[in-house]
Design an enzyme around this catalytic site. Structure first.
Site, PDB file in Angstrom:
ATOM      1  NE  ARG A 209     101.111  -7.601  58.151  1.00 16.47           N
ATOM      2  CZ  ARG A 209     101.305  -7.145  59.393  1.00 16.47           C
ATOM      3  NH1 ARG A 209     102.476  -6.658  59.750  1.00 16.47           N
ATOM      4  NH2 ARG A 209     100.349  -7.217  60.285  1.00 16.47           N
TER       5      ARG A 209
ATOM      6  CE  LYS B 152     110.448  -4.048  48.676  1.00 14.60           C
ATOM      7  NZ  LYS B 152     109.729  -4.583  49.859  1.00 14.60           N
TER       8      LYS B 152
ATOM      9  CB  THR C 213     107.774  -0.373  48.219  1.00 16.35           C
ATOM     10  OG1 THR C 213     107.372  -1.101  49.383  1.00 16.35           O
ATOM     11  CG2 THR C 213     107.689   1.112  48.477  1.00 16.35           C
TER      12      THR C 213
ATOM     13  CE  LYS D 192      99.041  -4.432  51.864  1.00 15.60           C
ATOM     14  NZ  LYS D 192     100.011  -3.754  50.971  1.00 15.60           N
TER      15      LYS D 192
HETATM   16  C1  LIG Z   1     108.508  -4.402  50.360  1.00 11.86           C
HETATM   17  C2  LIG Z   1     107.980  -5.127  51.524  1.00 11.86           C
HETATM   18  C3  LIG Z   1     106.666  -4.899  51.949  1.00 11.86           C
HETATM   19  C4  LIG Z   1     105.719  -3.960  51.223  1.00 11.86           C
HETATM   20  O1  LIG Z   1     105.084  -4.680  50.174  1.00 11.86           O
HETATM   21  P1  LIG Z   1     103.789  -4.082  49.427  1.00 11.86           P
HETATM   22  O2  LIG Z   1     103.560  -5.085  48.335  1.00 11.86           O
HETATM   23  O3  LIG Z   1     104.188  -2.756  48.875  1.00 11.86           O
HETATM   24  O4  LIG Z   1     102.699  -4.025  50.398  1.00 11.86           O
HETATM   25  C5  LIG Z   1     106.199  -5.603  53.040  1.00 11.86           C
HETATM   26  N1  LIG Z   1     106.986  -6.480  53.696  1.00 11.86           N
HETATM   27  C6  LIG Z   1     108.250  -6.740  53.300  1.00 11.86           C
HETATM   28  C7  LIG Z   1     109.065  -7.742  54.061  1.00 11.86           C
HETATM   29  C8  LIG Z   1     108.798  -6.074  52.208  1.00 11.86           C
HETATM   30  O5  LIG Z   1     110.058  -6.308  51.845  1.00 11.86           O
END
Ligand SMILES: *Cc1c(COP(=O)(O)O)cnc(C)c1O
Length: 803
Positions: free
Chosen positions: A535, A646, A642, A540
């Site tokens: 976001r 990934k 999160t 961020k």
């Molecule tokens: C994992 C994920 C997020 C969270 O991302 P952050 O980098 O931890 O803020 C937000 N949107 C989507 C679609 C995601 O898959």
């Protein structure tokens, strides 16, 4: 139902005809999706029924995970994978000249969430089911999920999302389990025979109708439930205006709030929260009472978890039902409630902590307000006993103060457990933000570092890497992700390194093709794919990334011989529609892309790409293709993150601040395998306390900073004068709240190191493999196991074939 591809084909063709009333030749891709989706749901249904039976028979404790968001992503592919029928289906379809992936594209991406918080809830459901844990999700069936983002002339435009337009093959409507929710009205108090009773009269009633979706575990027979509530008309009084009643009722479940941090202060949002909570608690109690009569034992059989404070009214709602409906005394009800509910905190940004004005709250939810008042009075009395005379402390900790209801305080007081989502975040909660609560209830506080479902983010998103890992270490890691560590013994194997290089290249080609189609930009797959997707938010710091690219542009213009390792900077981000600054940053990224990509020389080495409409399905194409993961939040502001996990799991190297789970990633892999930079959380918090940061000093003393900040307003971009003035102001006039300029030099240095490191391909690839090998720690299976053992006290149910 079907056990080989020929049976599958026969079944599929028959079903296609009966469902769509067309022969195969006439059918569209969507007809085929619909047919397959229905077949899969049917395939699931016997396991679903058996799981429910088993839970009934086993008499085990169950957890109910209440969340205002579940960011599910598409379900067909994940369900096929978890049911172990993907290969049969894929081959059967291939015989019919249908591509499974094309069919999957027909499924709309259910976006019942904004970002990290909602995606966490979705990963948790996957892990609960796979670990055979009795756990279910409760959410709202928003008619429109998170808006679709279109970019027009570099600006974000929001379009209503329409995931239900073509129906939802996974849901089952359960009108017989509908419950009534009461808003407005008054409370009549009655005192007879020494008993005080409360009656909610003149209420406006809304019907909550559940739609259940199956949650299929991987390679197990467990199928749990995600229950989505839909608001519909209930009985209405003779004086009511039917049209406005209908409008107001349906509005409750029309839209997901497109804001993941700020609290809108809208009464509709409050209505949504109570709607979710009241329907869920009523349904939990109803299903409990089917099996058992003694509600005094509720907490031995039921755990209710609130994902952030949006469902915090679960606490007074459970109190209300126990007292007003079941005839409990206050003390009895409190004993049960406070042992049933547990709470996860997701943020320390103080503007994001929910506080509701009493003047809105009290008329809308009169009985709930009364109960919160009583909880508050009793809590303050306890505080008074412990801290006699300390008015200030008590005022500061109260649930209701200065005309506001503080939802975080309610959640802490009414829960048995409060957890943060990464070690640093939990420590900041204990030692700073919630210090006084920690001193009062030290036993309640704990940490549960977030995780992600490796089944979605590795098995489903990256089948090429999945095959490579399994080839190298066997497949036990799929059920036991901690076994990924075995890959560490192979990272020096030249063949593995080469194969991994090929997988990464393949995934970069796939993404490059998408970029060419969608953005019309040709990117070099040999360049570093440097990715920031999340976001859009000031904390961020997408802006830091942008300023760095501007700096590179300037270097390349000044010195045509300046060498940098070619890079493709990829962004994806939605901004809340009312978040002015965030939308300006999106525009800035586009203006920069235009400048960079159209410069004949600069564009040879760097490109800037903004991918529209970032969401789960797009994310599944992006993570596997990344070389560099940008996790550059101001230290102390990102609770966990999160996305960082990934990327790690897909073999990207992190450029990150010492924030959230980045710190635990570094502890796990070692400092040589991650690129860190910038202020630490302690340094940031110290600056915030002493107010000694002056962004202007960094502007004056660093020519590189002065140049890029000036370029925001001096006509460098081909935009109206003043287009980016607010961004420049945030950095200078408003003294750069998120320390962008403070961390700028350190960020440039670390990015230079990244460029140099990438030139040694073999070492880079080994480091990426080391990252993958340690990523098992960040599987949500680990996280859920900890919640199950340490918070919920639930244990797996054994399937009949495992007994
Ligand atoms: C994992 C994920 C997020 C969270 O991302 P952050 O980098 O931890 O803020 C937000 N949107 C989507 C679609 C995601 O898959």
């Amino acid at each position: 139902m079907f056990s080989n591809k020929d049976e599958f084909k026969e079944f599929f063709l028959k079903r296609l005809e009966s469902m769509c009333g067309k022969g195969f030749e006439q059918s569209t891709k969507r007809d085929q999706y619909h047919t397959l989706g229905n077949m899969v749901r049917e395939y699931i249904s016997s396991k679903w029924i058996e799981t429910k039976e088993l839970y009934r028979a086993d008499n085990k404790k169950q957890v109910y995970y209440l969340s205002i968001e579940f960011l599910l992503g598409r379900l067909l592919g994940q369900n096929l994978l978890n049911l172990q029928i993907k290969d049969v289906v894929e081959e059967g379809l291939k015989d019919l000249h249908i591509s499974l992936s094309e069919i999957e594209e027909c499924e709309s991406d259910p976006a019942l969430g904004n970002g990290g918080l909602g995606r966490l809830a979705a990963c948790f459901l996957d892990s609960l089911a796979t670990l055979n844990l009795p756990g279910h999700g409760y959410c709202i069936r928003y008619k429109h999920g998170l808006f679709d983002q279109k970019i027009v002339d570099g600006y974000q435009v929001e379009l209503p999302e329409q995931w239900l337009r073509h129906g939802n093959v996974w849901e089952v409507r359960k009108p017989e389990e509908a419950v009534e929710i009461s808003f407005w009205g008054r409370i009549e108090t009655n005192y007879t025979n020494n008993i005080l009773t409360f009656k909610h009269v003149d209420a406006e009633k809304v019907l909550a109708v559940p739609y259940d979706m199956p949650v299929v575990g991987y390679q197990v027979d467990t199928v749990n439930t995600l229950r989505l509530w839909n608001a519909e008309l209930a009985a209405f009084g003779p004086d009511q205006d039917i049209l406005s009643y209908k409008r107001e009722t349906e509005a409750i479940t029309d839209f997901l709030y497109p804001d993941d941090t700020h609290d809108h202060g809208k009464i509709l949002r409050l209505k949504q929260q109570y709607f979710l909570v009241s329907s869920s608690i009523q349904s939990i109690i109803a299903s409990y009472k089917k099996e058992r009569s003694n509600l005094r034992e509720l907490h031995h059989y039921v755990a209710i978890h609130i994902n952030d404070t949006h469902p915090a009214m679960a606490i007074p709602e459970l109190m209300r039902i126990l007292i007003d409906v079941e005839g409990f005394s206050w003390e009895e009800a409190w004993e049960v409630t406070s042992h049933t509910v547990s709470y996860t905190n997701h943020t320390i940004l103080s503007e994001a902590l929910e506080k509701w004005p009493v003047h809105l709250f009290k008329p809308l939810l009169p009985r709930i307000y009364m109960i919160i008042e009583e909880i508050n009075e009793r809590f303050c009395a306890e505080l008074w006993e412990r801290y006699p005379g300390e008015w200030e402390r008590i005022e500061h900790m109260a649930i209701i103060a200065h005309g506001l209801v503080k939802m975080a305080h309610l959640s802490i007081v009414g829960s048995s457990s409060i957890n943060g989502v990464a070690k640093i975040h939990s420590n900041i909660l204990k030692n700073r933000e919630m210090k006084s609560f920690y001193e009062f209830y030290p036993w309640k506080f704990n940490n549960k570092t977030n995780g992600i479902s490796h089944r979605r983010w590795l098995l489903k998103a990256n089948p090429q890497l999945t095959a490579l890992i399994t080839n190298s270490i066997g497949n036990e890691w799929v059920k036991q992700p901690e076994k990924l560590i075995e890959l560490r013994n192979h990272v020096d194997d030249p063949l593995l390194i080469e194969q991994f290089a090929n997988v990464k290249r393949k995934r970069k080609e796939i993404l490059a093709k998408k970029i060419a189609e969608k953005n019309g930009i040709k990117v070099d797959v040999d360049s570093i794919f440097d990715v920031q997707v999340k976001r859009l938010h000031a904390y961020k710091r997408q802006l830091l990334n942008v300023l760095h690219i501007m700096y590179l542009y300037n270097r390349l213009k000044e010195d045509p011989n300046y060498f940098i390792q070619p890079r493709t900077f990829i962004f994806g981000a939605k901004a809340s529609p009312t978040y002015y600054y965030a939308k300006k940053v999106i525009k800035l990224i586009h203006s920069l892309a235009e400048k960079v990509n159209n410069d004949p020389r600069v564009s040879q080495v760097i490109k800037v790409v903004f991918m529209e409409n970032y969401r789960v399905s797009l994310a599944e194409d992006i993570f596997p293709a990344a070389d560099v993961s940008e996790q550059i939040s101001t230290a102390s502001k990102e609770a966990s993150g999160t996305g960082n996990m990934k990327f790690m799991m897909n073999g990207a190297l992190t450029v990150g601040t010492l924030d959230g789970a980045n710190i635990e990633m570094m502890e796990e892999i070692g400092a040589d395998y991650i690129f860190t930079f910038g202020l630490t959380a302690d340094e940031v918090l110290k600056y915030e306390e002493n107010g000694r940061y002056r962004s202007m000093e960094y502007y004056h003393h660093d020519q590189r900073i002065r140049q890029v900040v000036d370029q925001l307003t001096n006509g460098f971009f081909n935009e109206d004068e003043g287009e980016f003035e607010s961004i420049a102001d945030s950095l200078l006039v408003q003294n750069d709240q998120y320390f962008v300029l403070r961390d700028f030099a350190s960020y440039i240095d670390v990015q230079e190191k990244v460029g140099i490191a990438y030139q040694d391909r073999v070492t880079w690839l080994k480091k990426a493999l080391v990252n993958i090998s340690h990523s098992g720690l960040f599987s949500s299976d680990r996280t859920i196991q900890q919640y199950a053992e340490e918070i919920w006290n639930i244990t797996p149910v054994l399937q009949s074939n495992q007994k």
